[in-house]
Motif scaffolding. Sequence first.
Motif, PDB file in Angstrom:
ATOM      1  N   LEU A 144      18.488  50.402  -2.018  1.00 52.68           N
ATOM      2  CA  LEU A 144      19.603  49.914  -1.326  1.00 52.68           C
ATOM      3  C   LEU A 144      19.537  48.915  -0.160  1.00 52.68           C
ATOM      4  CD1 LEU A 144      21.909  52.496  -0.591  1.00 52.68           C
ATOM      5  CD2 LEU A 144      20.167  53.762   0.617  1.00 52.68           C
ATOM      6  N   ILE A 145      18.884  50.012   0.986  1.00 52.88           N
ATOM      7  CA  ILE A 145      18.725  48.378   2.035  1.00 52.88           C
ATOM      8  C   ILE A 145      19.204  47.175   1.342  1.00 52.88           C
ATOM      9  CG2 ILE A 145      17.296  47.238   4.006  1.00 52.88           C
ATOM     10  CD1 ILE A 145      17.818  50.472   4.456  1.00 52.88           C
ATOM     11  N   ILE A 146      17.971  45.929   0.029  1.00 50.03           N
ATOM     12  CA  ILE A 146      17.920  45.099  -0.139  1.00 50.03           C
ATOM     13  C   ILE A 146      19.810  44.788  -0.713  1.00 50.03           C
ATOM     14  CG2 ILE A 146      17.681  43.529  -1.159  1.00 50.03           C
ATOM     15  CD1 ILE A 146      14.716  44.032  -1.236  1.00 50.03           C
ATOM     16  N   THR A 147      20.162  45.706  -1.455  1.00 45.84           N
ATOM     17  CA  THR A 147      21.330  45.816  -2.135  1.00 45.84           C
ATOM     18  C   THR A 147      22.827  46.172  -1.392  1.00 45.84           C
ATOM     19  OG1 THR A 147      20.699  47.431  -4.276  1.00 45.84           O
ATOM     20  CG2 THR A 147      23.342  46.941  -3.950  1.00 45.84           C
ATOM     21  N   SER A 148      22.389  46.622  -0.104  1.00 45.39           N
ATOM     22  CA  SER A 148      23.480  47.037   1.162  1.00 45.39           C
ATOM     23  C   SER A 148      23.765  45.886   1.660  1.00 45.39           C
ATOM     24  CB  SER A 148      23.130  48.254   1.644  1.00 45.39           C
ATOM     25  OG  SER A 148      23.106  49.066   1.330  1.00 45.39           O
ATOM     26  N   LEU A 149      22.742  45.237   1.903  1.00 41.35           N
ATOM     27  CA  LEU A 149      22.247  43.767   2.833  1.00 41.35           C
ATOM     28  C   LEU A 149      22.872  42.905   2.280  1.00 41.35           C
ATOM     29  CD1 LEU A 149      19.279  43.480   4.717  1.00 41.35           C
ATOM     30  CD2 LEU A 149      21.612  44.546   5.820  1.00 41.35           C
ATOM     31  N   LEU A 150      23.065  43.259   0.388  1.00 40.86           N
ATOM     32  CA  LEU A 150      24.078  41.354   0.121  1.00 40.86           C
ATOM     33  C   LEU A 150      24.897  41.840  -0.350  1.00 40.86           C
ATOM     34  CD1 LEU A 150      20.590  41.237  -2.242  1.00 40.86           C
ATOM     35  CD2 LEU A 150      21.163  39.429  -0.968  1.00 40.86           C
ATOM     36  N   ASN A 151      25.327  42.789  -0.769  1.00 40.53           N
ATOM     37  CA  ASN A 151      26.810  43.039  -0.447  1.00 40.53           C
ATOM     38  C   ASN A 151      28.036  42.874   0.895  1.00 40.53           C
ATOM     39  OD1 ASN A 151      27.668  44.775  -2.732  1.00 40.53           O
ATOM     40  ND2 ASN A 151      25.999  45.627  -3.151  1.00 40.53           N
ATOM     41  N   TYR A 185      26.395  41.706   3.907  1.00 39.06           N
ATOM     42  CA  TYR A 185      25.968  40.976   5.166  1.00 39.06           C
ATOM     43  C   TYR A 185      25.438  39.303   4.428  1.00 39.06           C
ATOM     44  CZ  TYR A 185      27.605  45.099   7.698  1.00 39.06           C
ATOM     45  OH  TYR A 185      27.607  46.154   8.276  1.00 39.06           O
ATOM     46  N   PRO A 186      26.058  39.082   3.593  1.00 39.70           N
ATOM     47  CA  PRO A 186      24.743  37.970   2.820  1.00 39.70           C
ATOM     48  C   PRO A 186      24.840  37.207   3.207  1.00 39.70           C
ATOM     49  CG  PRO A 186      27.307  37.870   1.709  1.00 39.70           C
ATOM     50  CD  PRO A 186      27.446  39.242   3.240  1.00 39.70           C
ATOM     51  N   ASP A 187      25.560  36.399   4.235  1.00 37.75           N
ATOM     52  CA  ASP A 187      25.869  34.746   4.892  1.00 37.75           C
ATOM     53  C   ASP A 187      24.398  35.393   6.613  1.00 37.75           C
ATOM     54  OD1 ASP A 187      26.921  34.178   2.181  1.00 37.75           O
ATOM     55  OD2 ASP A 187      28.751  34.243   3.757  1.00 37.75           O
ATOM     56  N   GLN A 188      24.536  36.482   6.389  1.00 36.32           N
ATOM     57  CA  GLN A 188      23.682  36.669   8.174  1.00 36.32           C
ATOM     58  C   GLN A 188      22.354  37.878   7.548  1.00 36.32           C
ATOM     59  OE1 GLN A 188      24.760  35.649  10.684  1.00 36.32           O
ATOM     60  NE2 GLN A 188      26.255  34.748   9.892  1.00 36.32           N
ATOM     61  N   LEU A 217      16.255  34.926  -5.003  1.00 35.18           N
ATOM     62  CA  LEU A 217      17.455  34.597  -4.035  1.00 35.18           C
ATOM     63  C   LEU A 217      17.612  33.658  -2.871  1.00 35.18           C
ATOM     64  CD1 LEU A 217      18.326  38.718  -3.099  1.00 35.18           C
ATOM     65  CD2 LEU A 217      19.017  37.221  -6.306  1.00 35.18           C
ATOM     66  N   LYS A 218      19.218  33.253  -3.053  1.00 42.89           N
ATOM     67  CA  LYS A 218      18.943  32.039  -1.387  1.00 42.89           C
ATOM     68  C   LYS A 218      18.580  33.358  -0.070  1.00 42.89           C
ATOM     69  CE  LYS A 218      24.003  32.531  -1.124  1.00 42.89           C
ATOM     70  NZ  LYS A 218      25.357  31.856  -1.517  1.00 42.89           N
ATOM     71  N   GLN A 219      19.242  34.631  -0.108  1.00 39.97           N
ATOM     72  CA  GLN A 219      18.316  35.109   1.211  1.00 39.97           C
ATOM     73  C   GLN A 219      16.889  34.482   1.160  1.00 39.97           C
ATOM     74  OE1 GLN A 219      20.703  35.837  -0.450  1.00 39.97           O
ATOM     75  NE2 GLN A 219      22.416  36.119  -0.029  1.00 39.97           N
ATOM     76  N   THR A 220      16.194  34.820  -0.014  1.00 38.61           N
ATOM     77  CA  THR A 220      14.473  34.825   0.548  1.00 38.61           C
ATOM     78  C   THR A 220      14.013  33.991   0.422  1.00 38.61           C
ATOM     79  OG1 THR A 220      14.751  36.731  -1.477  1.00 38.61           O
ATOM     80  CG2 THR A 220      12.677  35.875  -0.641  1.00 38.61           C
ATOM     81  N   LYS A 221      13.877  34.061   1.745  1.00 40.96           N
ATOM     82  CA  LYS A 221      12.697  32.315   2.867  1.00 40.96           C
ATOM     83  C   LYS A 221      11.037  32.313   1.851  1.00 40.96           C
ATOM     84  CE  LYS A 221      16.625  31.509   4.363  1.00 40.96           C
ATOM     85  NZ  LYS A 221      17.384  30.662   3.246  1.00 40.96           N
ATOM     86  N   HIS A 222      10.619  33.500   2.354  1.00 40.77           N
ATOM     87  CA  HIS A 222       9.236  34.017   1.947  1.00 40.77           C
ATOM     88  C   HIS A 222       9.472  35.139   0.955  1.00 40.77           C
ATOM     89  CE1 HIS A 222       8.944  31.601   5.447  1.00 40.77           C
ATOM     90  NE2 HIS A 222       9.636  32.036   6.384  1.00 40.77           N
ATOM     91  N   TYR A 223       8.436  34.920   0.085  1.00 35.29           N
ATOM     92  CA  TYR A 223       7.450  35.645  -0.771  1.00 35.29           C
ATOM     93  C   TYR A 223       6.241  35.720  -1.391  1.00 35.29           C
ATOM     94  CZ  TYR A 223       7.565  38.663  -5.002  1.00 35.29           C
ATOM     95  OH  TYR A 223       7.200  39.761  -6.392  1.00 35.29           O
ATOM     96  N   ALA A 224       5.932  36.814  -2.020  1.00 32.21           N
ATOM     97  CA  ALA A 224       4.281  36.920  -1.007  1.00 32.21           C
ATOM     98  C   ALA A 224       3.522  38.480  -2.756  1.00 32.21           C
ATOM     99  CB  ALA A 224       3.781  36.876   0.293  1.00 32.21           C
ATOM    100  N   GLU A 225       2.917  37.927  -3.135  1.00 32.51           N
ATOM    101  CA  GLU A 225       2.251  39.199  -3.739  1.00 32.51           C
ATOM    102  C   GLU A 225       0.843  39.742  -3.207  1.00 32.51           C
ATOM    103  OE1 GLU A 225       2.943  38.491  -8.164  1.00 32.51           O
ATOM    104  OE2 GLU A 225       5.239  38.545  -7.797  1.00 32.51           O
ATOM    105  N   THR A 247      25.000  43.335  -7.766  1.00 33.01           N
ATOM    106  CA  THR A 247      25.148  42.123  -6.096  1.00 33.01           C
ATOM    107  C   THR A 247      24.471  40.886  -6.481  1.00 33.01           C
ATOM    108  OG1 THR A 247      25.679  44.718  -5.947  1.00 33.01           O
ATOM    109  CG2 THR A 247      24.013  42.824  -4.614  1.00 33.01           C
ATOM    110  N   ILE A 248      23.167  40.749  -7.010  1.00 29.40           N
ATOM    111  CA  ILE A 248      22.376  40.499  -6.806  1.00 29.40           C
ATOM    112  C   ILE A 248      22.889  38.756  -7.844  1.00 29.40           C
ATOM    113  CG2 ILE A 248      20.343  41.360  -6.713  1.00 29.40           C
ATOM    114  CD1 ILE A 248      19.101  40.514  -9.010  1.00 29.40           C
ATOM    115  N   GLN A 249      23.562  38.664  -8.149  1.00 23.74           N
ATOM    116  CA  GLN A 249      23.733  37.978  -9.267  1.00 23.74           C
ATOM    117  C   GLN A 249      24.390  36.132  -8.854  1.00 23.74           C
ATOM    118  OE1 GLN A 249      23.039  36.905 -12.882  1.00 23.74           O
ATOM    119  NE2 GLN A 249      23.856  35.606 -12.719  1.00 23.74           N
ATOM    120  N   PRO A 250      25.261  36.757  -7.958  1.00 24.16           N
ATOM    121  CA  PRO A 250      25.968  35.315  -7.255  1.00 24.16           C
ATOM    122  C   PRO A 250      25.273  34.964  -6.165  1.00 24.16           C
ATOM    123  CG  PRO A 250      27.363  37.552  -7.160  1.00 24.16           C
ATOM    124  CD  PRO A 250      25.693  37.522  -7.541  1.00 24.16           C
TER     125      PRO A 250
END
Length: 442
Positions: free
Chosen positions: A208-215, A217-220, A240-248, A407-410
């Motif tokens: 919910l949080i990620i989807t809302s932020l992308l809808n 405030y995608p550029d911020q 996503l272009k907004q994802t700067k770091h990722y860890a598993e 939401t994430i496609q663009p």
Amino acid sequence: MIAEIAFGSLIGGLYLKASMKQKGGGGANDHEKIIRIAEACDLTKQGQSLRLHRKTEEERFTEYVYQIPPGLSFKKFEKHIHEFQDGLNIKKREYEFNRKGLKELWRYLKEGRFNRATFRRDIHNILFIKNDIKKSIKMSYDGMLHFKVFDKDMETMIKLEDSFFDGCYDWRVPLGDNGEEMLNWKIGREHMAVAGGTRQGKSQFIKLIITSLLNLYPDQTEFSLLDLKDGLTLQRYEILKQTKHYAEDLHSATTLLDSIYNEMKQKMEQVKQGGYETADEAGLGKKHFIIIDEAAELSPIIKKDEREKRNKCQQRLSEIARLGAGLNYILIFCTQYPTVDVMSKDIKSNLNQVVCFKLRSGNQSQVVLDEWGAEKLECPGRALVMDGVARHKVQVPLVGEDLIKRTIQPHINIKPRKDEKHAKDDSKETTNREHTLVIEEV
């Protein structure tokens, strides 16, 4: 013609009767019941009882505002909230008209399955669906005693819709429905703790949080995602272009947290050199969300192997929680094991926003909320939300797969694979003919 009129009159009569039952025709109204319950609970003073100041009917509830007799406190009324709740829920039913029942009624009449003794009852059961009414109440005090009486309890499942974003601006995102309205989270400089047992709604809240932020405030928005459950929850957001770091795993998480800490130090120096106190004052308005699911994987007490790395992760998390908010680094700390071993005092003291789904025990609720209650939540998606000032009970919206994909496609950032890059380089070298294989006749 006469048969049609008689049939229409019968249907109308049944509907009117059902409507009267739905409204509880003939019985005491809620105001009268509240007065009687207050008197039965000895909430009177020198013969004086509650005095109605006003009644307001809203779309989802009716509010009664009372003047309390001198000498009584709101706390005394609040102690009897269960008596008021039960007293307003004397057995009632509502009847919902069932349009699909018209076809069944036609077959019933055509096939002659009716008899005179059960005719009216059969038609009523075919055309109307019976639902039990369960009222809920909320009490508050602002110099006057407020009773909000809801004809229905909160929905047990709400699906996120695009319309939920309409009232969101200035870093507000949908949080959950409290029975009156959809509450929003105003994202400022506060970190958040999210706790909940297995399949109680924690992962859905992250979506919910990620989807809302992308809808909204995608550029911020920027993300650093630590999906420590083998990438099952957050892997779709890695590209996503907004994802700067990722860890598993622990090793990549250590590197990620080190990188964020170094970035924070650089931004802190930049803000300091400009003579500012916060990133917002310096014009650095982007917010960087560090989302961790499952935080227990980084605990050196829960997980005893490779303690040095886990201790380092805990140290970095503590530093991010302590220093990050003013630099627009927002930590969202998620766990299904809310114990003091996972949520240390250094981290917890900086988590001012709390969203807590159902937990296994009252002790776990105490760790997260500093009070009991989360162990009694009724259903998945139901959460207690604390913002440092007030506590709310909400139903968190469920995010559908279609909305997530749309939401994430663009924002998908397609990176070239290594073999494609090498193929391009090989082609360039062949053109320059520096390493071309030459076959000569002997």
